[in-house]
Design an enzyme around this catalytic site. Structure first.
Site, PDB file in Angstrom:
ATOM      1  N   THR A  67       1.617  -4.335   4.219  1.00 36.02           N
ATOM      2  CA  THR A  67       1.494  -4.567   5.665  1.00 36.02           C
ATOM      3  C   THR A  67       0.966  -5.966   5.995  1.00 36.02           C
ATOM      4  O   THR A  67       1.145  -6.429   7.114  1.00 36.02           O
ATOM      5  CB  THR A  67       0.539  -3.534   6.290  1.00 36.02           C
ATOM      6  OG1 THR A  67      -0.735  -3.627   5.642  1.00 36.02           O
ATOM      7  CG2 THR A  67       1.099  -2.130   6.175  1.00 36.02           C
ATOM      8  N   ASP A  68       0.341  -6.638   5.038  1.00 36.03           N
ATOM      9  CA  ASP A  68      -0.278  -7.936   5.366  1.00 36.03           C
ATOM     10  C   ASP A  68       0.722  -8.949   5.893  1.00 36.03           C
ATOM     11  O   ASP A  68       0.430  -9.663   6.839  1.00 36.03           O
ATOM     12  CB  ASP A  68      -0.986  -8.524   4.133  1.00 36.03           C
ATOM     13  CG  ASP A  68      -2.280  -7.792   3.825  1.00 36.03           C
ATOM     14  OD1 ASP A  68      -3.024  -8.254   2.951  1.00 36.03           O
ATOM     15  OD2 ASP A  68      -2.518  -6.739   4.459  1.00 36.03           O
ATOM     16  N   LYS A  99       0.523  -7.114  12.642  1.00 35.04           N
ATOM     17  CA  LYS A  99      -0.606  -6.311  12.183  1.00 35.04           C
ATOM     18  C   LYS A  99      -1.826  -6.791  12.974  1.00 35.04           C
ATOM     19  O   LYS A  99      -2.276  -7.918  12.820  1.00 35.04           O
ATOM     20  CB  LYS A  99      -0.823  -6.492  10.690  1.00 35.04           C
ATOM     21  CG  LYS A  99      -1.919  -5.603  10.106  1.00 35.04           C
ATOM     22  CD  LYS A  99      -1.975  -5.741   8.582  1.00 35.04           C
ATOM     23  CE  LYS A  99      -3.003  -4.816   7.952  1.00 35.04           C
ATOM     24  NZ  LYS A  99      -3.020  -4.933   6.474  1.00 35.04           N
ATOM     25  N   TYR A 111      -8.181   0.629  -3.070  1.00 33.21           N
ATOM     26  CA  TYR A 111      -7.105   1.143  -3.920  1.00 33.21           C
ATOM     27  C   TYR A 111      -6.353  -0.060  -4.487  1.00 33.21           C
ATOM     28  O   TYR A 111      -6.620  -1.210  -4.113  1.00 33.21           O
ATOM     29  CB  TYR A 111      -6.142   2.014  -3.093  1.00 33.21           C
ATOM     30  CG  TYR A 111      -5.609   1.265  -1.896  1.00 33.21           C
ATOM     31  CD1 TYR A 111      -6.252   1.353  -0.649  1.00 33.21           C
ATOM     32  CD2 TYR A 111      -4.518   0.418  -1.994  1.00 33.21           C
ATOM     33  CE1 TYR A 111      -5.811   0.631   0.436  1.00 33.21           C
ATOM     34  CE2 TYR A 111      -4.069  -0.317  -0.914  1.00 33.21           C
ATOM     35  CZ  TYR A 111      -4.719  -0.205   0.296  1.00 33.21           C
ATOM     36  OH  TYR A 111      -4.280  -0.931   1.382  1.00 33.21           O
ATOM     37  N   THR A 142       0.817  -1.219   0.000  1.00 32.83           N
ATOM     38  CA  THR A 142       0.000   0.000   0.000  1.00 32.83           C
ATOM     39  C   THR A 142       0.843   1.257   0.000  1.00 32.83           C
ATOM     40  O   THR A 142       0.458   2.279  -0.566  1.00 32.83           O
ATOM     41  CB  THR A 142      -0.929  -0.009   1.227  1.00 32.83           C
ATOM     42  OG1 THR A 142      -1.811  -1.115   1.097  1.00 32.83           O
ATOM     43  CG2 THR A 142      -1.724   1.263   1.357  1.00 32.83           C
TER      44      THR A 142
HETATM   45  N1  DGL Z   1      -2.467  -6.019  -0.186  1.00 27.92           N
HETATM   46  C1  DGL Z   1      -1.950  -5.543   1.078  1.00 27.92           C
HETATM   47  C2  DGL Z   1      -0.438  -5.761   1.144  1.00 27.92           C
HETATM   48  O1  DGL Z   1       0.243  -5.521   0.137  1.00 27.92           O
HETATM   49  C3  DGL Z   1      -2.236  -4.090   1.279  1.00 27.92           C
HETATM   50  C4  DGL Z   1      -2.051  -3.720   2.683  1.00 27.92           C
HETATM   51  C5  DGL Z   1      -0.920  -2.732   2.885  1.00 27.92           C
HETATM   52  O2  DGL Z   1       0.149  -2.809   2.240  1.00 27.92           O
HETATM   53  O3  DGL Z   1      -1.102  -1.914   3.802  1.00 27.92           O
HETATM   54  O4  DGL Z   1       0.044  -6.152   2.200  1.00 27.92           O
END
Ligand code: DGL
Length: 356
Positions: free
Chosen positions: A120-121, A193, A54, A40
Site C-alpha cells: 500500500t505504500d 494512502k 509483520y 502486506t
Molecule cells: N511495506 C509496505 C508496503 O509493501 C507494507 C504496507 C502494505 O502493503 O500495506 O507497501
C-alpha cells in the site's frame, strides 16, 4: 431394470455430465489475471495479534489464490508472481516491467480483467502510472491490504475478492485504473494512502467512484481526466523514465536539496510547498537557477487536499514554472516522468497537468 453395468454407466454419465456442466459454467466466467508484486496483502505476522508488525511480501500468489476459493464464484482466476517486494522499494524499472505485462495481458482476447496485488505504500503511484500508460478499456484493479492475512480481522481477503469481482465486471470497463480497498472503488488517479495504520487508509478528496458490496458494484461518479485509451501516452512506446525528484517545503528550509538535485541532472523537480504550493523567499532564487539550467520546476503542495493555483503564490508565467493542479507531490512526480517522455517545454507540461 438396469443391468449391473447399465446403472453404473448411467451413474457415471450423470456424474460426468454434472462435472462437465460445472466446468462449462466455470469456463464461461470472465477470466481475471492476478499479477502479484508483494506487500502486506502477501504479508505474514508472528501471531494473529500482529496487525501492524509483520513481514510484507512473503506469501506467493498461488497460495493467496488457493486461500480464497470464493474467487471462483466471480471469475476464472489465474495468477502470476511478477515481483515479491515491499512497495516502498518499487523502482522505475519495476513500474515499466509491470506496466508492460499489464499491457500485454490486456491485448489477449482470453483476458477480461487484470488485478495487481501491491504494497500500500506506493500503490497510489503504480495505479496512477498504469492509468496514464496502459491503452485498454478492460478493468485494471490495483489492491492491497493494511493488515497481513495472519492478523485478526485481516482486510486482504475481502479486498482481493472485491478486486477480482470488479475486474470481472463489464460495468468497470472504461473507468480507468481502479483501486478497491475497504469496500470502496477508487480512481487510481485520485486515491492516496492517507492514514498509515487503519484499514480505511485510502482516500480521495473527490470521493470514491463507487462501492463494491457482496460482488456487486454501485457507481456514483466517473473520472473526467484523461486515462488509458484516451491517453496520449503508451507503455509500448516508453523505453525508460526520466529522473524526477521531490523537495519538501517547511519553516526555515534551505536550498541544499534543490541545488543537489539540480547538479544531479534531474529532468524535473517537484517542490512540495507549504500552503498553496508556497516557496520560501530564500528558495526562489535556487529554483529559478535550476529552471534556468533546463530543469522543469513543478509547484505542488505538502497540504494533501485542494489544488495549487497557477500564478497565485508565485508568478509561474514569469518563472516558466508548472503547477501540479490537485496532484499530491508523489503523483505529480509520476505524471511529470510520463509527460517528459513526450513534452519538453513548460507550456506543454502544464497542459498535461490540466488534462491528466
Ligand atoms: N511495506 C509496505 C508496503 O509493501 C507494507 C504496507 C502494505 O502493503 O500495506 O507497501
Amino acid at each position: 431394470m438396469l443391468n449391473r453395468f447399465g446403472w453404473k454407466n448411467g451413474l457415471a454419465a450423470l456424474v460426468l455430465s454434472a462435472l462437465s456442466s460445472v466446468a462449462l459454467a466455470q469456463a464461461a466466467k470472465p477470466h481475471v489475471v492476478v499479477l502479484a508484486t508483494g506487500g502486506t496483502i502477501a504479508g505474514a505476522g508472528a501471531s494473529a495479534a500482529n496487525s501492524a508488525t509483520y513481514s510484507a511480501a512473503k506469501v506467493p500468489v498461488d497460495k493467496l489464490l488457493a486461500g480464497l476459493p470464493e474467487l471462483g464464484q466471480v471469475a476464472r482466476v489465474s495468477g502470476e508472481q511478477v515481483f515479491q517486494i515491499a512497495s516502498e522499494s518499487f523502482t522505475n524499472d519495476h513500474l515499466l516491467t509491470l506496466a508492460r505485462r499489464v499491457s500485454a495481458l490486456s491485448k489477449q482476447a482470453d483476458v477480461n480483467g487484470i488485478v495487481v496485488t501491491h504494497g500500500t505504500d506506493t500503490l497510489e503511484e503504480t495505479a496512477y502510472f498504469l492509468n496514464l500508460v496502459v491503452r485498454t478499456s478492460k478493468p485494471i484493479v490495483v489492491v492491497g491490504s493494511m493488515r497481513p492475512g495472519t492478523a485478526l480481522s485481516a482486510d486482504g481477503a475481502l479486498n482481493l475478492y472485491d478486486a477480482v469481482s470488479v475486474a470481472a465486471s463489464q460495468d468497470a470497463a472504461g473507468k480507468g485504473v481502479l483501486v478497491t480497498m475497504n469496500d470502496e472503488i477508487q480512481s487510481g488517479r485520485d486515491v492516496s494512502k492517507s492514514i498509515n495504520i487503519k484499514t480505511e487508509a485510502f482516500k480521495s478528496q473527490w470521493g470514491p467512484l463507487g462501492m463494491v458490496v457482496e460482488g456487486r458494484n454501485y457507481w456514483f461518479r466517473a473520472p473526467v481526466k484523461r486515462h488509458t485509451n484516451a491517453s496520449e501516452f503508451n507503455i509500448d512506446e516508453i523505453q525508460s523514465l526520466p529522473a524526477v525528484d521531490i523537495v519538501y517545503g517547511y519553516s526555515n528550509m534551505n536550498t541544499t536539496g534543490i541545488e543537489a538535485y539540480g547538479k544531479a541532472g534531474v529532468k524535473a523537480l517537484i517542490h512540495a510547498g507549504t500552503g498553496n504550493g508556497s516557496v520560501a523567499a530564500q528558495a526562489v532564487p535556487a529554483l529559478r537557477a535550476v529552471r534556468a539550467s533546463g530543469v522543469q520546476v513543478i509547484r505542488a503542495a505538502r497540504v494533501p487536499d485542494g489544488f495549487v493555483l497557477r500564478n497565485a503564490e508565485q508568478p509561474d508565467d514569469q518563472y516558466d514554472w508548472v503547477v501540479s493542479h490537485d496532484l499530491r507531490p508523489q503523483k505529480a512526480r509520476i505524471l511529470a516522468m510520463v509527460a517528459l517522455t513526450k513534452a519538453q517545454d513548460a507550456k506543454s507540461l502544464q497542459r498535461i497537468f490540466w488534462e491528466y
